[in-house]
Write an enzyme that holds these catalytic residues in place. Structure first.
Site, PDB file in Angstrom:
ATOM      1  N   GLU A 174       1.194 -64.248  13.966  1.00  0.00           N
ATOM      2  CA  GLU A 174       1.609 -64.197  15.841  1.00  0.00           C
ATOM      3  C   GLU A 174       2.115 -63.049  16.603  1.00  0.00           C
ATOM      4  O   GLU A 174       2.550 -63.421  17.446  1.00  0.00           O
ATOM      5  CB  GLU A 174       3.350 -64.862  15.568  1.00  0.00           C
ATOM      6  CG  GLU A 174       4.200 -64.588  14.564  1.00  0.00           C
ATOM      7  CD  GLU A 174       4.572 -64.817  13.138  1.00  0.00           C
ATOM      8  OE1 GLU A 174       5.317 -64.392  12.709  1.00  0.00           O
ATOM      9  OE2 GLU A 174       3.225 -65.096  12.773  1.00  0.00           O
ATOM     10  N   ASN A 175       0.992 -61.929  16.271  1.00  0.00           N
ATOM     11  CA  ASN A 175       1.247 -61.208  17.487  1.00  0.00           C
ATOM     12  C   ASN A 175       0.963 -61.785  18.678  1.00  0.00           C
ATOM     13  O   ASN A 175       0.441 -62.193  19.105  1.00  0.00           O
ATOM     14  CB  ASN A 175       0.149 -60.363  16.740  1.00  0.00           C
ATOM     15  CG  ASN A 175      -0.259 -59.661  15.382  1.00  0.00           C
ATOM     16  OD1 ASN A 175      -0.019 -59.518  14.948  1.00  0.00           O
ATOM     17  ND2 ASN A 175      -1.605 -59.981  14.995  1.00  0.00           N
ATOM     18  N   GLU A 223       9.445 -68.572  11.034  1.00  0.00           N
ATOM     19  CA  GLU A 223       8.870 -69.622  10.266  1.00  0.00           C
ATOM     20  C   GLU A 223       9.588 -70.985  10.022  1.00  0.00           C
ATOM     21  O   GLU A 223       8.373 -71.653  10.453  1.00  0.00           O
ATOM     22  CB  GLU A 223       8.892 -68.719   8.583  1.00  0.00           C
ATOM     23  CG  GLU A 223       8.191 -67.093   8.796  1.00  0.00           C
ATOM     24  CD  GLU A 223       6.469 -67.806   9.674  1.00  0.00           C
ATOM     25  OE1 GLU A 223       6.420 -68.460   9.720  1.00  0.00           O
ATOM     26  OE2 GLU A 223       6.010 -66.117   9.515  1.00  0.00           O
ATOM     27  N   GLU A 282       1.501 -70.353  15.818  1.00  0.00           N
ATOM     28  CA  GLU A 282       1.542 -69.662  16.668  1.00  0.00           C
ATOM     29  C   GLU A 282       2.148 -69.478  17.611  1.00  0.00           C
ATOM     30  O   GLU A 282       2.725 -68.301  17.992  1.00  0.00           O
ATOM     31  CB  GLU A 282       0.410 -68.588  16.461  1.00  0.00           C
ATOM     32  CG  GLU A 282      -0.398 -68.970  14.777  1.00  0.00           C
ATOM     33  CD  GLU A 282       0.765 -67.861  13.326  1.00  0.00           C
ATOM     34  OE1 GLU A 282       1.123 -67.715  13.590  1.00  0.00           O
ATOM     35  OE2 GLU A 282       0.374 -68.832  12.565  1.00  0.00           O
ATOM     36  N   GLY A 323      -3.046 -67.338   6.328  1.00  0.00           N
ATOM     37  CA  GLY A 323      -4.100 -68.000   7.273  1.00  0.00           C
ATOM     38  C   GLY A 323      -3.762 -68.188   9.222  1.00  0.00           C
ATOM     39  O   GLY A 323      -5.074 -67.784   9.515  1.00  0.00           O
TER      40      GLY A 323
END
Length: 864
Positions: free
Chosen positions: A271-272, A325, A303, A268
């Site tokens: 989260e960089n 998470e 995110e 989906g």
């Protein structure tokens, strides 16, 4: 490949030995369509000079390796996955120049050419360990460093990375070099670049003493569909929420904030920091319901929560994946509920996310939230319903247990204490204990370190007048856990509504808990355990409450209470306690009265799954026709242009089976028939066409005609699914070969073909693929990337051939101890799905004609 699957023990030893200071990474993306140049310089220290270690790299060719000025022969030190490093000094510099490969599987640096206009897009995805496909590194989350990227690319491209751009300069004919500022200390798996012909929209967040540059990027062919105003509004709302003094308070730590919508994405979103990537299906090119917008908002804020939980503070190893998470899943929903236009987001969480968790937690391969992750293959498979949805559910219970103020105070202390570092379970529990004053060791053992889901069941006794003389809550399942729950009591309000007339908050401990508050009161029409959804559990009903749910579910005036009842009835169906046809009847009676379209969509999907998996096969066609007829009736009755109308249209499009329904569906797809307010756009046309293809009402020429009208990447994927769905043995064989025997298809096309292949008018016709499936498993797992192999193993398991014989064949395969543990896990999970389906089908068959009567929307059953 011996060194490709890094183990936890190897990672611990390398982290004991090394500390990484910085990376300087130079990429050249102008060297063709297959490979690119990657030059990496790593500065790191070694606590034991003279020791040996290794760096990670997945590349088809290494040109040079230089360690502290000493040239190493790549043919000797590089084995295809690792670079051997011996004779390390106290301070080291490693320089590696390689040709790395573009990916078509969504891992590493994925390259995509848009068929709509020929424009090219690249983007990275590394979790858990694919940064080594882009540059040489020490690929584990606890060896953080600062990263400085330089990227040479065509001059007309847009290039973004984690950090702001520091400068740009010419780099040859029609090429430029983008130079980015060094990042803060982060882990390799959240480094990122995106480069290509991206359409860009800019804005800025100003508030809380911060100015954060914002960007939205997507393919040029999707630019007209990018609803930038809504996305920026929700992004800004998220920053406002997380910056609040009573929430995270700590400023966003990574400067700018780009959100990039990318094609053929495996997940989906990711989260960089400063460069969040999303699957570009979130840029809606056709009409979607408000539930889709709510779901996307949840992903956006999930995110964003990771910028603190995961990026600023990162788990030491993948055992504690939940530390990012579970928290992001919880915080994303909390932020949507408190800071956006979707205040009932916890309703969607209860009906959809927890269904995922309940399913995962009842598989034989379930695991504790704090998992035992031995290696990277284990880590890859633990991005599941336990780590995300069960973890978030348990955190909701924890917030109720310690109180919101203590929870958020603990989070703030955790960020301050461990910023830019790595943690494990004990680090979080210590700050929460400090802030709450509670000993959380017993709570942790009960909730984080065990497996399984409890079921809470009411026990009610009444006298002749209907007065409650005794009430208790029985807890089923091991281990028995502490639950803080609300017991809700609902009665008829006199105006057709069922309203809560009593609320008791109680701690459930052990196998049985007396609740004296209900004694002496009239027995209510509905007793709802876990009202308000504070804990993680399945719930049961007493006989009177079950009859109320079956008859009057849609009369409940509280949306969360309705969602909890829907969830409970689905769990009863999956557990073979309720015949599947009765669940389908419940949906036809009450879904039309459900106000929240997210709930409508979910229960319609569940009804369709019940027909496919849990209904007696001898009655399946009739049950599907019954659901399709009901869906068409509600489609015609729904408000023109409404979300509910679209939800019923999709259900009808997936379930139509009679000649009359399929003829009408074909006319709708061709626009020869219309329903007021229903826009049969590209996505809806493809949905209808896939069903028509599977049922013999569309052929390859029909599919080609639809593709001509929608010659986009999405259209091509849909066309592939439709061709694979055709009721034609030759088409099925070709679909099988294209996925199992060839690696030519990119990841998104693999998904599409598998979906179409398994869509069959007569599932029995797919039984010829049962033996080829088991014969191919070991080869597929060895030859494909784990991501593609997982899709094949899960998607092609012969659920169309569910039978005792299938279970025996699966058991015979599992009896071979030589299979990779991660592969065994996937097959074992699918075996459990098949066994559950057999049990549910037997229950549905035993119900006989009574289930048909209960499935009638006009019926009012009182028992199940």
């Amino acid at each position: 490949m011996p060194g490709k699957n890094l183990t936890r023990d190897e990672a611990r030893e390398r982290a004991r030995l090394l500390e990484v200071e910085s990376y300087r990474i130079a990429l050249d993306l102008t060297r063709g369509e297959k490979t690119f140049r990657s030059e990496t310089v790593i500065r790191f220290t070694c606590r034991e000079p003279g020791a040996a270690s290794f760096a990670d790299l997945l590349a088809p060719e290494v040109h040079s390796v230089t360690l502290n000025g000493r040239e190493l022969d790549p043919a000797i030190v590089f084995d295809g996955a690792r670079i051997a490093l011996d004779g390390l000094a106290a301070e080291n510099e490693l320089r590696v120049v390689a040709s790395c490969a573009y990916s078509r599987t969504g891992q590493g640096l994925h390259r995509f050419e848009d068929p709509a206009d020929g424009k090219v897009y690249t983007y990275t995805h590394f979790e858990p360990a694919d940064a080594r496909r882009l540059y040489t590194n020490f690929e584990q989350p606890d060896l953080k460093a600062s990263f400085a990227f330089e990227v040479v690319a065509p001059e007309h491209w847009t290039v973004v990375s984690n950090a702001p751009e520091a400068g740009r300069e010419p780099a040859g004919p029609r090429a430029s070099k983008w130079v980015f500022e060094p990042t803060a200390r982060i882990s390799t798996y959240i480094t990122a670049i995106a480069a290509g012909d991206y359409h860009v929209v800019r804005d800025v967040y100003e508030g809380d003493g911060q100015t954060i540059p914002l960007g939205l990027l997507c393919r040029a062919s999707l630019a007209e569909h990018l609803d930038a105003e809504r996305l920026f509004r929700q992004t800004k709302s998220g920053f406002g929420f997380f910056h609040r003094a009573d929430r995270f308070e700590i400023d966003y730590p990574f400067g700018k904030y780009d959100q990039v919508f990318v094609p053929e994405y495996n997940i989906g979103a990711m989260e960089n920091p400063g460069c969040v990537t999303f699957r570009d299906e979130y840029v809606f090119r056709s009409k979607v319901t408000e539930a889709a917008y709510e779901g996307r908002a949840n992903t956006v804020l999930h995110e964003m929560a990771h910028m603190w939980f995961g990026d600023l503070v990162t788990m030491r190893w993948w055992d504690d994946l939940w530390l990012k998470e579970s928290f992001a899943d919880y915080m994303g929903t909390a932020a949507v509920a408190e800071a956006t236009e979707y205040p009932d987001s916890w309703v969607s969480f209860a009906i959809r996310r927890k269904a995922w968790a309940y399913r995962q937690d009842q598989l034989p391969t379930t695991h504790p939230i704090v998992a035992d992750i031995r290696d990277l293959e284990d880590a890859m498979l633990n991005f599941d319903g336990i780590t995300y949805a069960k973890g978030a559910s348990v955190l909701k219970q924890l917030v109720a247990y310690v109180g919101p103020d203590a929870f958020y105070a603990g989070a703030r202390a955790y960020f301050r204490r461990h910023a830019y570092g790595n943690t494990s379970l004990v680090d979080l529990l210590s700050v929460l204990e400090q802030e709450s004053g509670r000993d959380l060791s017993a709570w942790s053992k009960a909730w984080l370190e065990t497996t399984g889901v409890n079921r809470l069941v009411p026990e009610v006794e009444t006298d002749a007048s209907g007065t409650v003389t005794a009430f208790a809550v029985r807890q089923e399942g091991e281990p028995a856990r502490p639950h803080r729950i609300v017991v809700g009591r609902y009665e008829d309000a006199g105006d057709g509504r069922l309203t809560r007339t009593g609320r008791t908050e109680v701690d459930i401990t052990g196998d049985r808990t007396e609740v004296p508050d209900l004694v002496g009161s009239p027995r209510p029409a509905l007793i709802l355990l876990n009202d308000e959804d504070l804990t993680y559990c399945k719930i049961g009903f007493d006989e009177v409450s079950l009859a109320t749910v079956m008859n009057r579910l849609s009369d409940l005036d509280d949306p969360l209470a309705r969602a909890l009842c829907w969830s409970a009835m689905w769990n009863l169906t999956r557990d073979a306690d309720l015949p599947a046809r009765e669940f389908a009847g419940l949906v036809l009676r009450h879904a039309a009265g459900e106000q929240r379209v997210a709930v409508v969509q979910m229960v319609l999907e569940q009804a369709e799954s019940a027909l496919e998996l849990y209904v007696d096969p001898d009655r399946r066609a009739a049950a599907r026709a019954h659901l399709a007829a009901g869906a068409l009736r509600e489609l015609r009755a729904a408000a023109p242009g409404s979300d509910h109308q679209l939800a019923w249209a999709r259900c009808f499009g997936r379930t139509a089976i009679s000649a009359d329904d399929l003829t009408f569906l074909r006319a709708l797809a061709a626009r020869d028939e219309t329903i007021e307010g229903l826009d049969v756009d590209d996505e809806l046309t493809w949905l209808f066409t896939e069903t028509l293809a599977a049922e013999g009402y569309a052929d390859a020429a029909d599919i080609a005609a639809v593709l001509q009208q929608d010659a986009t990447v999405a259209g091509r994927q849909h066309a592939a699914a439709c061709l694979a769905a055709l009721d034609d043995p030759a088409r099925k064989a070709e679909a099988w070969r294209s996925v199992v025997d060839s690696d030519e298809l990119p990841n998104a096309m693999v998904d599409a073909v598998i979906r179409g292949f398994t869509h069959a008018s007569d599932p029995a016709r797919l039984s010829i693929y049962t033996e080829p499936y088991f014969a191919a498993l070991t080869r597929v797992w060895a030859e494909r990337s784990i991501e593609i192999a997982r899709r094949i193993v899960v998607g092609l398991y012969p659920m169309a051939d569910v039978s005792p014989e299938l279970l025996r064949r699966t058991d015979a395969w599992l009896a071979d101890d030589g299979h990779a543990p991660a592969l065994r896990r996937l097959v074992l999970e699918r075996r459990d799905d098949a066994a559950r389906a057999l049990k549910a089908r037997a229950r549905d068959a035993a119900a006989g004609d009574a289930a048909d009567r209960a499935a009638d929307p006009a019926a009012r059953p009182t028992t199940a």
